[in-house]
Scaffold this motif. Structure first.
Motif, PDB file in Angstrom:
ATOM      1  N   MET B 231       0.517  -1.419  -0.310  1.00 35.31           N
ATOM      2  CA  MET B 231      -0.117  -0.282  -0.495  1.00 35.31           C
ATOM      3  C   MET B 231       0.734   1.598   0.337  1.00 35.31           C
ATOM      4  SD  MET B 231      -2.654  -1.390  -0.525  1.00 35.31           S
ATOM      5  CE  MET B 231      -3.632   0.118  -0.777  1.00 35.31           C
ATOM      6  N   THR B 262      -5.117  -5.101 -11.302  1.00 33.31           N
ATOM      7  CA  THR B 262      -6.712  -5.344 -10.213  1.00 33.31           C
ATOM      8  C   THR B 262      -8.190  -4.394 -10.296  1.00 33.31           C
ATOM      9  OG1 THR B 262      -5.694  -5.445  -8.325  1.00 33.31           O
ATOM     10  CG2 THR B 262      -6.331  -7.757  -9.554  1.00 33.31           C
ATOM     11  N   TYR B 277       0.025 -12.648 -12.873  1.00 30.22           N
ATOM     12  CA  TYR B 277      -0.073 -13.084 -12.181  1.00 30.22           C
ATOM     13  C   TYR B 277       1.588 -14.034 -12.404  1.00 30.22           C
ATOM     14  CZ  TYR B 277      -5.018 -14.397 -11.314  1.00 30.22           C
ATOM     15  OH  TYR B 277      -6.067 -14.603 -11.198  1.00 30.22           O
TER      16      TYR B 277
ATOM     17  N   PRO C 131       3.620 -12.500   0.980  1.00 32.56           N
ATOM     18  CA  PRO C 131       2.875 -10.475   0.723  1.00 32.56           C
ATOM     19  C   PRO C 131       1.365 -10.891   0.290  1.00 32.56           C
ATOM     20  CG  PRO C 131       5.200 -11.063  -0.738  1.00 32.56           C
ATOM     21  CD  PRO C 131       5.037 -12.102  -0.384  1.00 32.56           C
ATOM     22  N   SER C 132       0.745  -9.890   1.569  1.00 35.07           N
ATOM     23  CA  SER C 132      -0.426 -10.265   1.303  1.00 35.07           C
ATOM     24  C   SER C 132      -1.334  -9.945  -0.039  1.00 35.07           C
ATOM     25  CB  SER C 132      -1.340  -8.568   2.791  1.00 35.07           C
ATOM     26  OG  SER C 132      -0.839  -7.701   1.778  1.00 35.07           O
ATOM     27  N   VAL C 133      -0.093  -8.890  -0.919  1.00 34.06           N
ATOM     28  CA  VAL C 133      -1.282  -8.213  -2.104  1.00 34.06           C
ATOM     29  C   VAL C 133      -0.696  -9.816  -2.793  1.00 34.06           C
ATOM     30  CG1 VAL C 133       1.216  -8.553  -3.406  1.00 34.06           C
ATOM     31  CG2 VAL C 133      -1.590  -7.646  -4.004  1.00 34.06           C
ATOM     32  N   ILE C 134      -0.237 -11.447  -2.891  1.00 34.82           N
ATOM     33  CA  ILE C 134      -0.692 -12.589  -2.897  1.00 34.82           C
ATOM     34  C   ILE C 134      -1.980 -12.709  -2.516  1.00 34.82           C
ATOM     35  CG2 ILE C 134       0.454 -14.640  -3.208  1.00 34.82           C
ATOM     36  CD1 ILE C 134       2.424 -12.683  -4.409  1.00 34.82           C
ATOM     37  N   PHE C 135      -1.841 -12.984  -1.231  1.00 31.14           N
ATOM     38  CA  PHE C 135      -3.361 -13.585  -0.893  1.00 31.14           C
ATOM     39  C   PHE C 135      -4.704 -13.240  -1.906  1.00 31.14           C
ATOM     40  CE2 PHE C 135      -0.602 -14.867   2.797  1.00 31.14           C
ATOM     41  CZ  PHE C 135      -1.502 -16.415   2.919  1.00 31.14           C
ATOM     42  N   LEU C 137      -4.798 -11.627  -4.588  1.00 27.37           N
ATOM     43  CA  LEU C 137      -4.531 -12.867  -6.004  1.00 27.37           C
ATOM     44  C   LEU C 137      -5.577 -14.315  -5.799  1.00 27.37           C
ATOM     45  CD1 LEU C 137      -1.680 -11.888  -7.852  1.00 27.37           C
ATOM     46  CD2 LEU C 137      -3.636 -11.677  -8.803  1.00 27.37           C
ATOM     47  N   LEU C 138      -5.007 -14.695  -4.439  1.00 30.05           N
ATOM     48  CA  LEU C 138      -5.824 -16.496  -4.606  1.00 30.05           C
ATOM     49  C   LEU C 138      -6.752 -15.815  -4.223  1.00 30.05           C
ATOM     50  CD1 LEU C 138      -5.204 -19.485  -3.484  1.00 30.05           C
ATOM     51  CD2 LEU C 138      -5.467 -18.242  -1.217  1.00 30.05           C
ATOM     52  N   LEU C 140      -9.012 -13.698  -5.340  1.00 30.89           N
ATOM     53  CA  LEU C 140      -9.602 -13.062  -6.452  1.00 30.89           C
ATOM     54  C   LEU C 140      -9.766 -14.300  -7.062  1.00 30.89           C
ATOM     55  CD1 LEU C 140     -10.419 -10.813  -8.709  1.00 30.89           C
ATOM     56  CD2 LEU C 140      -7.858 -11.454  -9.121  1.00 30.89           C
ATOM     57  N   THR C 141      -9.273 -15.529  -7.314  1.00 30.20           N
ATOM     58  CA  THR C 141      -9.144 -16.344  -7.934  1.00 30.20           C
ATOM     59  C   THR C 141      -9.880 -17.480  -8.120  1.00 30.20           C
ATOM     60  OG1 THR C 141      -6.542 -16.057  -8.910  1.00 30.20           O
ATOM     61  CG2 THR C 141      -7.917 -17.849 -10.099  1.00 30.20           C
ATOM     62  N   ARG C 145     -13.608 -15.674  -8.168  1.00 26.32           N
ATOM     63  CA  ARG C 145     -14.006 -16.397  -9.979  1.00 26.32           C
ATOM     64  C   ARG C 145     -14.396 -17.697  -9.473  1.00 26.32           C
ATOM     65  NH1 ARG C 145      -9.525 -12.605 -13.159  1.00 26.32           N
ATOM     66  NH2 ARG C 145     -11.657 -10.446 -12.099  1.00 26.32           N
ATOM     67  N   LEU C 162      -7.517 -16.657   5.727  1.00 27.69           N
ATOM     68  CA  LEU C 162      -6.594 -17.278   5.228  1.00 27.69           C
ATOM     69  C   LEU C 162      -4.889 -16.310   5.436  1.00 27.69           C
ATOM     70  CD1 LEU C 162      -7.685 -19.105   1.818  1.00 27.69           C
ATOM     71  CD2 LEU C 162      -7.172 -20.255   3.873  1.00 27.69           C
ATOM     72  N   THR C 225      -5.168  -3.852   3.420  1.00 25.52           N
ATOM     73  CA  THR C 225      -6.146  -3.425   2.368  1.00 25.52           C
ATOM     74  C   THR C 225      -5.792  -3.819   1.324  1.00 25.52           C
ATOM     75  OG1 THR C 225      -5.261  -1.203   3.595  1.00 25.52           O
ATOM     76  CG2 THR C 225      -6.218  -1.057   1.871  1.00 25.52           C
ATOM     77  N   ALA C 226      -4.245  -4.206   1.332  1.00 30.14           N
ATOM     78  CA  ALA C 226      -3.954  -4.330  -0.384  1.00 30.14           C
ATOM     79  C   ALA C 226      -4.699  -5.969  -0.633  1.00 30.14           C
ATOM     80  CB  ALA C 226      -2.321  -4.812  -0.337  1.00 30.14           C
ATOM     81  N   VAL C 229      -7.992  -4.904  -2.256  1.00 34.30           N
ATOM     82  CA  VAL C 229      -7.952  -4.027  -3.154  1.00 34.30           C
ATOM     83  C   VAL C 229      -8.028  -4.878  -4.578  1.00 34.30           C
ATOM     84  CG1 VAL C 229      -6.882  -2.317  -4.301  1.00 34.30           C
ATOM     85  CG2 VAL C 229      -7.318  -2.132  -1.937  1.00 34.30           C
ATOM     86  N   VAL C 230      -7.176  -6.198  -4.083  1.00 42.23           N
ATOM     87  CA  VAL C 230      -7.244  -7.390  -5.381  1.00 42.23           C
ATOM     88  C   VAL C 230      -8.539  -6.969  -5.230  1.00 42.23           C
ATOM     89  CG1 VAL C 230      -5.791  -9.038  -6.255  1.00 42.23           C
ATOM     90  CG2 VAL C 230      -4.156  -7.229  -4.252  1.00 42.23           C
TER      91      VAL C 230
END
Lengths: 261, 305, 301
Positions: B231, B262, B277, C131-135, C137-138, C140-141, C145, C162, C225-226, C229-230
């Motif tokens: 952030m 995203t 990804y 990193p939280s941003v990777i979570f 992506l997890l 999101l996917t 989805r 998680l 936050t991240a 947002v993702v």
């Protein structure tokens, strides 16, 4: 081993230990122990520290198996059934064979909750019944008068001696046949020790008691039979009076007279 | 004695099936598996879609300095992002390592117990502040402050988030380094004091060398944190995909790229979407390697005592 | 060489005194520098809190707390974000605590030392470093989805669970490990089974530690936050979320969008600051509860 037979004539053996061996990993802690524990009598186990007396008493309710590397051989017949048999439920065994530990170990709960722990986990839910059991057990443990007004206080507010009597009351609450006591007074001051010893004398009319002690005086004062252990061997076993007045083995004599240990 | 308690108990014990004792371990084991499944999920998620990206974009393009995912003729060079990440992390380390390490030396070797007890909670407080708050702080306070000092500093730049990220990481470096120094046996210190050494000499010549692996492990973990931090850089360093070493300019990190993409409108199924990804995978591998390295180093040092 | 030293006048008393003085001077100045460096954290914390509070003055009021979002700064409020953050916690708290404590019980009480235990433990410590941003992506996917939960509170809550799971696992493991063996022995010696012992003795004694860890995990989740947002939380939501399948916004998300948009409307900075004050007060409350629990239930055996 004539003494055993002599004893057998008088009373029934509740535990018959036959050729018991026990190892911690590769170290043998008990070597071919044969002994009968008589019903409604106090049996004292004495010996220098590290002789296997604590291990022995913990084998009787299989608490020794909490240590994963323990291996045993031989038989312990309890009411004629081998406690090492596969079908023998260890939880059932411990329900009728209670144990009091070296250091008082009440749960960090109220005095009342400590006493009714056993009845509760064994399915007694009725509040009135539980209260009855609590009162009786505390009375039997000679603690009732001291705590009856503060049953809901935390058990850790009690003195060491009171805590130990509470632990005894906790055992009595499920009405066991046998009480195993592992140096129950070693963490207590002389006055508290005296009270617990008095209690044991009371209890021996109703229960079979096996007590490990490092104090010869204690053994002489309260026990009917005495077993002397030395580095994993059972050296001598017999009537307390006989052992303390006329020990047959030189090593027993040396220990009793304080030459080592 | 109330004689029927025993009978009731024995009867109950016969009835009571130990069903819970058989079921509970299975439930707990399943719960424990969730953490493993999470890791597998992360890896599969990243690898699956990243592969689509690596298939669509030639290797030479990936390792180029041109990044323009939304252009009519999109370019997917990853170097600007890696550069941005390394740049901001370097700045953060230049703040976090000296301040964090000296604070740790102070707390472990100089401070009285009383001061230590007061300062440590403040460090914990600093560590507990959400990164979004640091982002706001960087953008609305540190950047204007720096602009007054450094002419030509852009409103979004690498310097300000780098510094603030460093501040955010100070508590991590301090507490881990202090732990390492605290575990140095006192006998070593006493030996040096007996020879007439000052506290500084003991700290520099005895304690730090003895605790060096723990200290280095804390640095490595700090780098990993900086690389993965999102952030602060998203807010304060902007989204320019420049390949530049100029810290006054706006840059983009890997993490900020993921956020921008995203929350933007890259449709699912486009190469741009898959690039997300790919960047995520690189980020994951980077931080995982750093964490494993830190674990390896600190495990080695634990064996010494 | 050694013979020389004794003759060397460097070792005469005067020189030695000077040297020692110099060493003590260096020591003292180093101490000062180190102290200043330790105080730097305090300084930054002070400035940060002071800045944010002064920026929020005049903006943080009942109207701000109870109004819906608006593009007009004077009318805007964070009621929706507060409800969103609260509902998020309604998901995160039970999911994380149940999963985390169960995992800890498995690792401490049931698993035997071996490859599987090592694998799970290593995995958890590595998961804590992802990193939280990777979570994000997890989430999101998989949640967004694959399970088609979109950017709902449920999707956000599961993702967050998680993310903070390792915190609860590690704290619970420590709490369970700290339960003394003699309490377990007392229970087993009464004929209690393993689960009876765990549920009636181990867990109650470990509860304060477990709760403290869980609260810390929640306070991490509430400020994160991240991942949200993702996950694609929409910028402007005017509807207050009613249930866990609704789209939502949360306090940190609101701070993020307002900070980004200060370029457009300067007052958004004040709104962001006011929201930060609310968020920090929530965190402060949570942490105070954790400290109170820790102090009140200090071990008595």
């Amino acid at each position: 081993m004539k003494t055993i037979n002599e004893l057998k004539d008088e009373k029934k053996a509740i535990f018959s230990i036959k050729n018991l061996n026990l190892w911690y990993g590769n170290d043998q802690a008990l070597k071919n122990i044969n002994i009968d524990i008589m019903e409604k009598e106090v049996t004292a186990i004495i010996g220098p520290s590290g002789c296997g007396k604590s291990t022995f008493i913990k084998t009787l309710n299989r608490m020794v198996e909490m240590i994963p590397i323990v291996k045993t051989s031989g038989e312990i017949l309890y009411h004629g059934k081998n406690i090492f048999d596969k079908g023998f439920g260890v939880e059932e065994l411990r329900t009728t064979v209670g144990m009091v530990f070296q250091k008082p170990n009440p749960f960090p709960k109220s005095i009342y909750e400590n006493v009714v722990y056993g009845p509760k986990i064994h399915g007694i839910k009725d509040k009135r019944k539980l209260m009855e059991i609590a009162e009786e057990s505390l009375k039997s443990a000679a603690l009732w008068d001291e705590v009856k007004d503060r049953l809901n206080d935390n058990a850790y507010g009690l003195s060491g001696g009171q805590q130990q009597r509470l632990c005894i009351a906790r055992c009595l609450a499920i009405q066991p046949d046998v009480l195993l006591m592992d140096e129950p007074t070693s963490a207590l001051d002389p006055i508290a020790t005296h009270r617990v010893e008095g209690l044991i004398e009371e209890l021996k009319n109703h229960y079979t008691i096996v007590i490990v002690t490092h104090s010869m005086h204690q053994a002489a004062r309260i026990s009917d039979n005495t077993a002397f252990f030395l580095s994993g061997d059972l050296i001598e076993f017999g009537k307390t009076q006989a052992i303390f007045s006329k020990p047959r083995d030189k090593r027993t004599e040396d220990y009793i007279t304080g030459r080592f240990g | 004695m109330n004689n029927n308690v025993r009978e009731i108990i024995l009867k109950n014990n016969k009835k009571q099936k130990k069903s819970l004792d058989n079921v509970m371990p299975v439930i707990f084991f399943t719960a424990a598996l969730i953490s493993i499944i999470t890791t597998i999920g992360i890896v599969l998620t990243l690898v699956f879609d990243a592969l689509k990206f690596f298939r669509a974009v030639p290797f030479a393009d990936i390792f180029s300095t041109q990044l323009a995912p939304l252009a009519a003729n999109p370019r997917f060079g990853i170097l600007p992002l890696i550069n941005g990440t390394i740049l901001t992390s370097l700045i953060a380390m230049m703040v976090a390592i000296p301040v964090g390490l000296t604070s740790a030396i102070y707390l472990s070797e100089f401070a009285t117990e009383k001061i230590r007890k007061r300062l440590k909670p403040i460090m914990e407080l600093l560590a507990g502040i959400p990164t979004i708050v640091y982002g706001f702080f960087a953008y609305s306070f540190v950047t204007p402050l720096l602009m007054a000092v450094i002419p030509g500093l852009e409103a979004k730049n690498a310097l300000s988030p780098g510094i603030v990220m460093g501040i955010m990481i100070i508590p991590l470096v301090t507490s881990l380094s202090e732990d390492a120094m605290n575990s140095v046996p006192n006998a070593l210190r006493e030996g040096a004091y007996a020879l007439g050494s000052t506290r500084l000499e003991v700290a520099v010549k005895v304690v730090i060398p003895a605790a060096i692996s723990g200290i280095i492990a804390s640095f490595v973990l700090a780098i990993s944190r900086a690389i993965g931090e999102t952030m602060i850089v998203t807010i304060a360093s902007g989204s320019s995909k420049n390949f530049t070493f100029d810290i006054t300019k706006s840059i983009q990190t890997m993490t900020a790229y993921i956020v921008e993409f995203t929350s933007g409108d890259a449709g699912s199924g486009t190469v741009g979407y898959y690039s997300l990804y790919a960047v995520g995978l690189i980020l994951f591998v980077f931080t995982l390697l750093m964490n494993l390295l830190a674990q390896y180093i600190s495990r080695k040092y634990r064996e010494e005592y | 060489m050694e013979c020389k030293i004794t003759k060397n006048n460097e070792l005469n008393v005067e020189n030695l005194k000077k040297k020692i003085k110099k060493r003590i001077m260096i020591d003292k100045s180093a101490k000062l520098v180190f102290l200043l460096s330790a105080l730097f954290a305090l300084l930054v914390l002070g400035i940060l809190i002071y800045r944010i509070f002064t920026q929020s003055i005049g903006w943080l009021d009942i109207q701000f707390l109870t109004s819906k979002l608006s593009i007009f700064p004077e009318k805007a409020g964070i009621f929706g974000a507060i409800v969103g953050s609260f509902l998020l916690m309604v998901i995160v708290a039970p999911v994380t605590i149940i999963l985390g404590v169960s995992t800890a019980i498995y690792l401490e009480e049931y698993s035997s030392k071996g490859r599987l235990q090592t694998l799970i433990k290593t995995n958890i410590s590595n998961l804590a470093g992802v990193p939280s941003v990777i979570f994000g992506l997890l989430g999101l996917t998989v949640f967004g989805r694959l399970l088609n939960l979109g950017s709902s509170i449920l999707a956000g809550g599961l993702t967050m669970s998680l993310l903070v799971l390792p915190i609860v696992v590690v704290a619970s493991q420590e709490a369970i490990r700290a339960v003394p063996g003699f309490l377990r022995d007392a229970s087993y010696a009464m004929g209690a089974s393993k689960w009876t012992t765990i549920s009636r003795v181990v867990l109650p004694v470990a509860l304060p530690g477990i709760l403290t860890g869980s609260i810390l995990a929640l306070s991490r989740a509430i400020g994160e936050t991240a991942p949200l947002v993702v996950l694609g939380i929409p910028t402007l939501i005017l509807k207050i979320p009613q249930n866990i399948m609704d789209d939502f916004t949360a306090l940190p998300i609101q701070i993020y969008y307002w900070t980004l948009d200060t370029v457009l409307t300067a007052e958004y900075a004040n709104l962001a600051a006011a929201t930060i004050v609310v968020l920090l007060l929530m965190l402060f409350t949570l942490n105070s509860i954790a400290i109170i629990i820790r102090n009140k239930f200090q071990r008595r055996y």
